[in-house]
Motif scaffolding. Structure first.
Motif, PDB file in Angstrom:
ATOM      1  N   MET A   1       0.841  -1.205   0.000  1.00 30.50           N
ATOM      2  CA  MET A   1       0.000   0.000   0.000  1.00 30.50           C
ATOM      3  C   MET A   1       0.874   1.252   0.000  1.00 30.50           C
ATOM      4  O   MET A   1       0.576   2.231  -0.692  1.00 30.50           O
ATOM      5  CB  MET A   1      -0.927   0.001   1.220  1.00 30.50           C
ATOM      6  N   ILE A   2       1.948   1.208   0.798  1.00 28.79           N
ATOM      7  CA  ILE A   2       2.858   2.356   0.845  1.00 28.79           C
ATOM      8  C   ILE A   2       3.524   2.564  -0.511  1.00 28.79           C
ATOM      9  O   ILE A   2       3.581   3.687  -1.026  1.00 28.79           O
ATOM     10  CB  ILE A   2       3.907   2.164   1.974  1.00 28.79           C
ATOM     11  N   ARG A   3       3.983   1.468  -1.130  1.00 30.70           N
ATOM     12  CA  ARG A   3       4.612   1.588  -2.446  1.00 30.70           C
ATOM     13  C   ARG A   3       3.619   2.151  -3.474  1.00 30.70           C
ATOM     14  O   ARG A   3       3.967   2.977  -4.303  1.00 30.70           O
ATOM     15  CB  ARG A   3       5.137   0.227  -2.924  1.00 30.70           C
ATOM     16  N   TRP A   4       2.377   1.703  -3.379  1.00 34.34           N
ATOM     17  CA  TRP A   4       1.364   2.192  -4.312  1.00 34.34           C
ATOM     18  C   TRP A   4       1.181   3.701  -4.139  1.00 34.34           C
ATOM     19  O   TRP A   4       1.148   4.448  -5.115  1.00 34.34           O
ATOM     20  CB  TRP A   4       0.043   1.446  -4.080  1.00 34.34           C
ATOM     21  N   MET A   5       1.121   4.156  -2.898  1.00 35.59           N
ATOM     22  CA  MET A   5       0.977   5.605  -2.664  1.00 35.59           C
ATOM     23  C   MET A   5       2.215   6.361  -3.125  1.00 35.59           C
ATOM     24  O   MET A   5       2.109   7.479  -3.626  1.00 35.59           O
ATOM     25  CB  MET A   5       0.691   5.883  -1.182  1.00 35.59           C
ATOM     26  N   GLN A   6       3.372   5.739  -2.959  1.00 35.20           N
ATOM     27  CA  GLN A   6       4.603   6.394  -3.414  1.00 35.20           C
ATOM     28  C   GLN A   6       4.639   6.473  -4.935  1.00 35.20           C
ATOM     29  O   GLN A   6       5.041   7.481  -5.508  1.00 35.20           O
ATOM     30  CB  GLN A   6       5.834   5.646  -2.877  1.00 35.20           C
ATOM     31  N   ASP A   7       4.180   5.414  -5.597  1.00 31.13           N
ATOM     32  CA  ASP A   7       4.237   5.384  -7.065  1.00 31.13           C
ATOM     33  C   ASP A   7       3.177   6.260  -7.712  1.00 31.13           C
ATOM     34  O   ASP A   7       3.391   6.808  -8.783  1.00 31.13           O
ATOM     35  CB  ASP A   7       4.067   3.940  -7.574  1.00 31.13           C
ATOM     36  N   THR A   8       2.019   6.362  -7.068  1.00 27.16           N
ATOM     37  CA  THR A   8       0.906   7.006  -7.770  1.00 27.16           C
ATOM     38  C   THR A   8       0.299   8.215  -7.056  1.00 27.16           C
ATOM     39  O   THR A   8      -0.411   8.994  -7.683  1.00 27.16           O
ATOM     40  CB  THR A   8      -0.238   5.987  -8.017  1.00 27.16           C
ATOM     41  N   GLN A   9       0.522   8.353  -5.752  1.00 30.10           N
ATOM     42  CA  GLN A   9      -0.195   9.388  -5.010  1.00 30.10           C
ATOM     43  C   GLN A   9       0.711  10.458  -4.414  1.00 30.10           C
ATOM     44  O   GLN A   9       0.279  11.250  -3.588  1.00 30.10           O
ATOM     45  CB  GLN A   9      -1.043   8.757  -3.889  1.00 30.10           C
ATOM     46  N   GLY A  10       1.968  10.441  -4.782  1.00 28.35           N
ATOM     47  CA  GLY A  10       2.847  11.502  -4.315  1.00 28.35           C
ATOM     48  C   GLY A  10       3.370  11.333  -2.900  1.00 28.35           C
ATOM     49  O   GLY A  10       3.859  12.292  -2.300  1.00 28.35           O
ATOM     50  N   LEU A  11       3.232  10.131  -2.345  1.00 28.84           N
ATOM     51  CA  LEU A  11       3.819   9.898  -1.023  1.00 28.84           C
ATOM     52  C   LEU A  11       5.347   9.879  -1.145  1.00 28.84           C
ATOM     53  O   LEU A  11       5.887   9.263  -2.057  1.00 28.84           O
ATOM     54  CB  LEU A  11       3.312   8.576  -0.440  1.00 28.84           C
ATOM     55  N   TRP A  12       5.989  10.575  -0.225  1.00 29.35           N
ATOM     56  CA  TRP A  12       7.446  10.649  -0.240  1.00 29.35           C
ATOM     57  C   TRP A  12       8.080   9.315   0.152  1.00 29.35           C
ATOM     58  O   TRP A  12       7.430   8.466   0.755  1.00 29.35           O
ATOM     59  CB  TRP A  12       7.912  11.754   0.717  1.00 29.35           C
ATOM     60  N   LYS A  13       9.380   9.181  -0.163  1.00 29.77           N
ATOM     61  CA  LYS A  13      10.128   7.976   0.232  1.00 29.77           C
ATOM     62  C   LYS A  13      10.584   8.104   1.678  1.00 29.77           C
ATOM     63  O   LYS A  13      10.844   9.201   2.158  1.00 29.77           O
ATOM     64  CB  LYS A  13      11.357   7.813  -0.665  1.00 29.77           C
ATOM     65  N   PHE A  14      10.656   6.968   2.354  1.00 25.11           N
ATOM     66  CA  PHE A  14      11.146   6.961   3.730  1.00 25.11           C
ATOM     67  C   PHE A  14      12.542   6.369   3.775  1.00 25.11           C
ATOM     68  O   PHE A  14      12.867   5.501   2.967  1.00 25.11           O
ATOM     69  CB  PHE A  14      10.228   6.106   4.617  1.00 25.11           C
ATOM     70  N   ASP A  15      13.356   6.837   4.744  1.00 22.10           N
ATOM     71  CA  ASP A  15      14.610   6.114   4.942  1.00 22.10           C
ATOM     72  C   ASP A  15      14.276   4.769   5.586  1.00 22.10           C
ATOM     73  O   ASP A  15      13.185   4.577   6.126  1.00 22.10           O
ATOM     74  CB  ASP A  15      15.607   6.943   5.774  1.00 22.10           C
ATOM     75  N   ASP A  16      15.229   3.827   5.518  1.00 24.60           N
ATOM     76  CA  ASP A  16      14.956   2.454   5.949  1.00 24.60           C
ATOM     77  C   ASP A  16      14.465   2.368   7.387  1.00 24.60           C
ATOM     78  O   ASP A  16      13.560   1.596   7.696  1.00 24.60           O
ATOM     79  CB  ASP A  16      16.225   1.596   5.822  1.00 24.60           C
ATOM     80  N   LYS A  17      15.042   3.189   8.244  1.00 24.10           N
ATOM     81  CA  LYS A  17      14.685   3.115   9.663  1.00 24.10           C
ATOM     82  C   LYS A  17      13.242   3.583   9.875  1.00 24.10           C
ATOM     83  O   LYS A  17      12.459   2.935  10.564  1.00 24.10           O
ATOM     84  CB  LYS A  17      15.660   3.976  10.475  1.00 24.10           C
ATOM     85  N   THR A  18      12.895   4.693   9.243  1.00 25.64           N
ATOM     86  CA  THR A  18      11.538   5.218   9.382  1.00 25.64           C
ATOM     87  C   THR A  18      10.532   4.222   8.809  1.00 25.64           C
ATOM     88  O   THR A  18       9.494   3.947   9.409  1.00 25.64           O
ATOM     89  CB  THR A  18      11.419   6.569   8.649  1.00 25.64           C
ATOM     90  N   GLU A  19      10.860   3.660   7.637  1.00 26.20           N
ATOM     91  CA  GLU A  19       9.956   2.705   7.015  1.00 26.20           C
ATOM     92  C   GLU A  19       9.754   1.485   7.913  1.00 26.20           C
ATOM     93  O   GLU A  19       8.644   0.978   8.057  1.00 26.20           O
ATOM     94  CB  GLU A  19      10.490   2.270   5.648  1.00 26.20           C
ATOM     95  N   ASP A  20      10.844   1.051   8.549  1.00 20.81           N
ATOM     96  CA  ASP A  20      10.752  -0.100   9.449  1.00 20.81           C
ATOM     97  C   ASP A  20       9.844   0.222  10.645  1.00 20.81           C
ATOM     98  O   ASP A  20       9.014  -0.603  11.030  1.00 20.81           O
ATOM     99  CB  ASP A  20      12.152  -0.508   9.924  1.00 20.81           C
ATOM    100  N   ILE A  21       9.983   1.408  11.203  1.00 15.29           N
ATOM    101  CA  ILE A  21       9.146   1.793  12.354  1.00 15.29           C
ATOM    102  C   ILE A  21       7.673   1.822  11.938  1.00 15.29           C
ATOM    103  O   ILE A  21       6.801   1.301  12.634  1.00 15.29           O
ATOM    104  CB  ILE A  21       9.585   3.171  12.912  1.00 15.29           C
ATOM    105  N   ILE A  22       7.408   2.405  10.775  1.00 13.32           N
ATOM    106  CA  ILE A  22       6.020   2.501  10.296  1.00 13.32           C
ATOM    107  C   ILE A  22       5.438   1.104  10.051  1.00 13.32           C
ATOM    108  O   ILE A  22       4.346   0.781  10.516  1.00 13.32           O
ATOM    109  CB  ILE A  22       5.953   3.348   9.004  1.00 13.32           C
ATOM    110  N   LEU A  23       6.190   0.260   9.340  1.00 14.15           N
ATOM    111  CA  LEU A  23       5.684  -1.077   9.015  1.00 14.15           C
ATOM    112  C   LEU A  23       5.500  -1.928  10.268  1.00 14.15           C
ATOM    113  O   LEU A  23       4.519  -2.674  10.376  1.00 14.15           O
ATOM    114  CB  LEU A  23       6.629  -1.788   8.046  1.00 14.15           C
ATOM    115  N   THR A  24       6.421  -1.790  11.219  1.00 11.32           N
ATOM    116  CA  THR A  24       6.301  -2.566  12.450  1.00 11.32           C
ATOM    117  C   THR A  24       5.067  -2.127  13.230  1.00 11.32           C
ATOM    118  O   THR A  24       4.303  -2.960  13.731  1.00 11.32           O
ATOM    119  CB  THR A  24       7.573  -2.404  13.316  1.00 11.32           C
TER     120      THR A  24
END
Ligand code: HEC
Length: 114
Positions: free
Chosen positions: A67-90
């Motif tokens: 879902m995050i990748r979809w928003m990043q690819d199509t809805q203008g969601l910014w990229k996260f650094d690995d640590k932030t992405e890990d915190i969000i996904l966890t």
């Protein structure tokens, strides 16, 4: 007999206590479950839409990631650094996991298509 009553009362109060412990605290502003990572999710995921989008969804880590990748690819969601992405996904996989209890029981064999 008296002892039995006491035990029953004790059991009841322990049940109530443990229910309270299990009850999840909800962030008043967003409705998100209060847990580690919530502040980061709040800061990044309630900018474009309400947190209802999250609280009404369930998914395992892969589902949330897609879902995050979809928003990043199509809805203008910014990229996260690995640590932030890990915190969000966890946070998401722990607090908004597919709920086994809400799934209907499996159909019996005789109700399945041949
Ligand atoms: C840049 C804007 C933006 C940000 C930031 C954003 N989203 Fe979204 N998101 C969208 C849009 C646009 C939609 C689609 C809305 C619609 O369907 O009308 C959406 C939809 C969703 C959905 C519903 C998907 C579905 O299949 O119905 C979920 C869940 C979701 N977002 C979660 C998140 C999470 C988690 C974050 C933080 C990591 C986040 N969003 C951050 C723009 C954003």
């Amino acid at each position: 007999m008296k002892n039995l009553k006491k035990i029953a009362l004790l059991t009841a109060s322990f049940t109530i206590l443990s229910l309270n412990i299990n009850a999840k605290e909800i962030d008043k502003e967003t409705g998100l479950i209060v847990a580690p990572g919530m502040e980061i999710v709040k800061a990044n995921c309630t900018v474009c839409h309400s947190a209802k989008f999250i609280t009404l969804q369930k998914g395992d880590r892969d589902t949330w990631l897609s879902m995050i990748r979809w928003m990043q690819d199509t809805q203008g969601l910014w990229k996260f650094d690995d640590k932030t992405e890990d915190i969000i996904l966890t946070y998401l996989e722990k607090n908004y996991a597919p709920n086994q209890a809400s799934r209907r029981p499996n159909l019996s064999k005789d109700k399945l298509p041949k």
